[in-house]
Design a protein around this motif. Structure first.
Motif, mmCIF file in Angstrom:
data_model
loop_
_atom_site.group_PDB
_atom_site.id
_atom_site.type_symbol
_atom_site.label_atom_id
_atom_site.label_comp_id
_atom_site.label_asym_id
_atom_site.label_seq_id
_atom_site.Cartn_x
_atom_site.Cartn_y
_atom_site.Cartn_z
ATOM 1 N N UNK A 102 9.473 -9.478 11.802
ATOM 2 C CA UNK A 102 8.658 -8.325 11.461
ATOM 3 C C UNK A 102 9.526 -7.156 11.012
ATOM 4 N N UNK A 103 10.665 -6.967 11.658
ATOM 5 C CA UNK A 103 11.559 -5.864 11.288
ATOM 6 C C UNK A 103 12.171 -6.102 9.899
ATOM 7 N N UNK A 104 12.575 -7.335 9.605
ATOM 8 C CA UNK A 104 13.139 -7.634 8.287
ATOM 9 C C UNK A 104 12.109 -7.430 7.182
ATOM 10 N N UNK A 136 9.792 -0.469 3.596
ATOM 11 C CA UNK A 136 10.502 0.813 3.519
ATOM 12 C C UNK A 136 11.142 1.007 2.145
ATOM 13 N N UNK A 137 11.721 -0.047 1.622
ATOM 14 C CA UNK A 137 12.359 0.048 0.303
ATOM 15 C C UNK A 137 11.340 0.361 -0.794
ATOM 16 N N UNK A 138 10.105 -0.135 -0.638
ATOM 17 C CA UNK A 138 9.053 0.126 -1.637
ATOM 18 C C UNK A 138 8.301 1.425 -1.349
ATOM 19 N N UNK A 139 8.708 2.174 -0.315
ATOM 20 C CA UNK A 139 8.042 3.413 0.087
ATOM 21 C C UNK A 139 6.554 3.172 0.347
ATOM 22 N N UNK A 198 0.835 -1.193 0.000
ATOM 23 C CA UNK A 198 0.000 0.000 0.000
ATOM 24 C C UNK A 198 0.877 1.252 0.000
ATOM 25 N N UNK A 199 0.266 2.390 -0.349
ATOM 26 C CA UNK A 199 1.003 3.649 -0.460
ATOM 27 C C UNK A 199 0.266 4.752 0.295
ATOM 28 N N UNK A 207 9.718 -9.605 -6.621
ATOM 29 C CA UNK A 207 10.252 -10.381 -5.500
ATOM 30 C C UNK A 207 9.753 -9.850 -4.163
ATOM 31 N N UNK A 208 9.637 -8.523 -4.033
ATOM 32 C CA UNK A 208 9.257 -7.942 -2.750
ATOM 33 C C UNK A 208 7.873 -8.405 -2.309
#
Length: 632
Positions: free
Chosen positions: A434-436, A442-445, A64-65, A605-606
């Motif tokens: 959960x953090x990983x 975060x990488x996908x904003x 989601x964004x 992949x994400x």
């Protein structure tokens, strides 16, 4: 509280008996807001979330964004958008509520009101087209109600409101290449239903919000004429101007404020819930009767015979020959009575898992009970996640006490390590995973990425409240008297003979774990649809019954497996029963993978890593939860 609100609470008793009535049961999570004519009604915007795509009704993304993500170029209010305060659970579930430039005035109709003009470069147009193809939807909140679209259930014929509305339309052209075209919705027709409190025209409440988006390719200023073509983003490096507009219409409704959420809460195919519950209940009754038959008939006769043999002296039997005959008749579980309470391998790990399972068990039961009573209203966003975190934190005492008592009963010696690992091992694994996964968001904003400050708050709650409570529970558990075995354990372990195929570790785990999974299979499908397709889940009555049936099934099947295992002279039952019942968590993970193949079509992949990661995390917690039912 309004008189009608109080009347709704009277349905509580019926909801406890008939879960299907929970659709009409509602306890407000927020106080009602009354407006006068021309008062401003706030419209907040939330995240842009993916739902089923229009071309194949499958989920194409789980990222989601934020509504004001730079790539979307949506209109912003003067001075920039501001965040609206949210609960901890709401933040964890990805809600990002902000102010908007829409000006809604009670009972004031607006027709084709210009909003703003933006210029989209090529990369942004490609980004938006990808989101339209993946079926993303906008999420607005008007007076706390989600703005949605009217949908008719083809099976039941009922009409309900589905939260969110599409960001664009999926079109096909009739040219030779059958080229796909995507239209972007830039005009919003907002229909707001209001209700007069006791007929007072100065006390108006919002009871429904429907948005009908449309795509209009304006040449100049917005005029909302029907002859405009669809707004299709063209190819090329030049910027393309987009005009946004909206209309607002107010409609009087007889729906009371206390029941305004009923039109959003829809049961898809309610009959399947009852059919599956009846089938599961029949299976549970058969299992319980089987266990009772084994315990009441077989064990009772054997124990009575042992007591009779103990009461008869060797002299009365004419020497030792009769006693020897009695001993020679011993077989099965009667031969391992001196080894059945032997300390299992890795008692420290088993006690920690049992303590964490007890903590999850009480937290889950209390959460479902609160939801069943109506305290976790959908109007109070994030209340479900918040209460789960609070309960798990406060119930650290239960986890520490259970772990300590179990480890002491197993005659463990590393009690300091038990106290330290009980509040750290399982929560640490969950937090690390959960953090990983959050790093990918975060990488996908993505708006689903939990802010770093929220992470620190969770860590603070964990260290300041949960760990001290767990240590206190462990201290009390080690101070309590040790649970004594009813028989003395032999010094020399008895040799275990080979067992049949179905009693070997892997076959027995597959068989035993399948039955608890079958008790929750149907409800699991609706829960997964709610999680991944952004639907409101509220059928806590069915969930409460399924949860109870699952507990009974786990206990029944593991008792049977343990009995058959002891009859085969195998006394290593502690880990076997824990893993066998916990295997239902493995079936949940396999079901998630099947759901990925049939209902989800993720690209990249994400997205796949996030889906599998979250599924594995949920399955791991369920593995500990189900294993605790059996081994404890």
């Amino acid at each position: 509280m309004h008189i009608q609100d109080t009347a709704r609470q009277a349905l509580l008793a019926a909801a406890l008996v008939a879960p299907s009535l929970t659709s009409a049961f509602y306890l407000p999570g927020v106080a009602p807001t009354s407006y006068k004519p021309d008062d401003q009604v706030p419209l907040f915007v939330n995240k842009i979330s993916p739902v089923a795509a229009m071309q194949d009704y499958r989920l194409h993304s789980i990222v989601s964004y934020d509504y004001y993500h730079p790539a979307f170029q949506f209109c912003q209010p003067h001075g920039g958008p501001k965040y609206v305060s949210e609960s901890l659970g709401s933040i964890l579930f990805g809600d990002r509520i902000m102010t908007s430039p829409f000006d809604l005035r009670m009972l004031r109709n607006e027709t084709c009101k210009p909003l703003c003009k933006v210029s989209n470069p090529r990369k942004m147009r490609e980004f938006i087209n990808d989101r339209i193809y993946q079926g993303y939807s906008l999420n607005w909140l008007v007076d706390g109600l989600p703005a949605g679209q009217k949908i008719q259930d083809e099976l039941t014929g009922t009409t309900f409101y589905s939260p969110g509305f599409s960001i664009g339309d999926y079109l096909f052209t009739d040219n030779e290449n059958d080229e796909e075209k995507l239209a972007f919705n830039n005009h919003y027709e907002i229909w707001i239903e209001y209700h007069e409190v006791n007929g007072d025209p100065n006390q108006l409440r919002v009871v429904g919000v429907v948005v009908q988006p449309s795509s209009l390719a304006y040449v100049g200023e917005p005029d909302c004429a029907e002859n405009h073509p669809k707004l299709v983003f063209e190819e090329g490096d030049t910027n393309q101007d987009v005009y946004f507009s909206y209309s607002v219409y107010w409609k009087k409704s007889d729906t009371a404020w206390a029941t305004r959420w009923d039109k959003y809460l829809h049961v898809f195919d309610p009959k399947i819930h009852w059919f599956w519950l009846i089938d599961t209940a029949v299976i549970v009754i058969i299992l319980v009767l089987t266990v009772m038959s084994v315990l009441a008939r077989t064990l009772k006769k054997d124990i009575a015979r042992y007591n009779r043999l103990d009461a008869i002296s060797l002299d009365d039997l004419g020497g030792t020959s009769a006693m020897e005959d009695g001993v020679q008749e011993d077989s099965g579980w009667k031969l391992v009575h001196g080894d059945v309470f032997r300390t299992p391998s890795h008692p420290l790990l088993l006690s920690i898992l049992l303590g964490s399972g007890a903590q999850l068990f009480v937290m889950t039961g209390c959460t479902i009970a609160f939801a069943l009573l109506g305290f976790l209203s959908p109007s109070n966003r994030g209340s479900l996640g918040t209460i789960m975190i609070i309960l798990y934190t406060l119930l650290g005492f239960v986890g520490g006490y259970t772990s300590a008592r179990t480890y002491k009963a197993m005659q463990g010696e590393q009690w300091k390590l038990n106290i330290g690992l009980t509040p750290v091992l399982v929560p640490g694994i969950v937090f690390a995973a959960f953090f990983l996964l959050d790093l990918f968001l975060w990488a996908k904003q993505s708006s689903g990425a939990v802010p770093f400050t929220t992470m620190l708050v969770i860590l603070g709650i964990w260290f300041v409240i949960s760990i001290p409570l767990s240590v206190a529970g462990s201290w009390l558990g080690f101070r309590s008297p040790q649970i004594q075995a009813p028989v003395r354990v032999n010094q020399i372990p008895r040799q275990i003979p080979p067992v049949t195929t179905y009693l070997r570790p892997i076959p027995s785990m597959l068989i035993v774990g399948l039955l608890p999974f079958g008790a929750i299979f149907v409800e699991l499908y609706f829960i997964m649809s709610s999680i991944w397709f952004s639907r409101i889940y509220y059928m806590f009555g069915f969930l409460f019954l399924c949860y109870g049936l699952m507990v009974v099934v786990c206990a029944a099947v593991t008792i049977l497996m343990t009995y058959f295992l002891l009859c085969a002279e195998n006394y290593h039952w502690q880990w076997r029963s824990f893993l066998a019942a916990g295997m239902s968590g493995g079936y949940i993970f396999l079901n998630c993978l099947l759901y990925l193949i049939t209902k989800v079509k993720l690209s990249g992949l994400a997205g796949i890593v996030l889906y599998i990661g979250y599924s594995a995390l949920i399955s791991f917690l369920f593995f500990i939860l189900a294993g605790q039912f059996s081994a404890s």
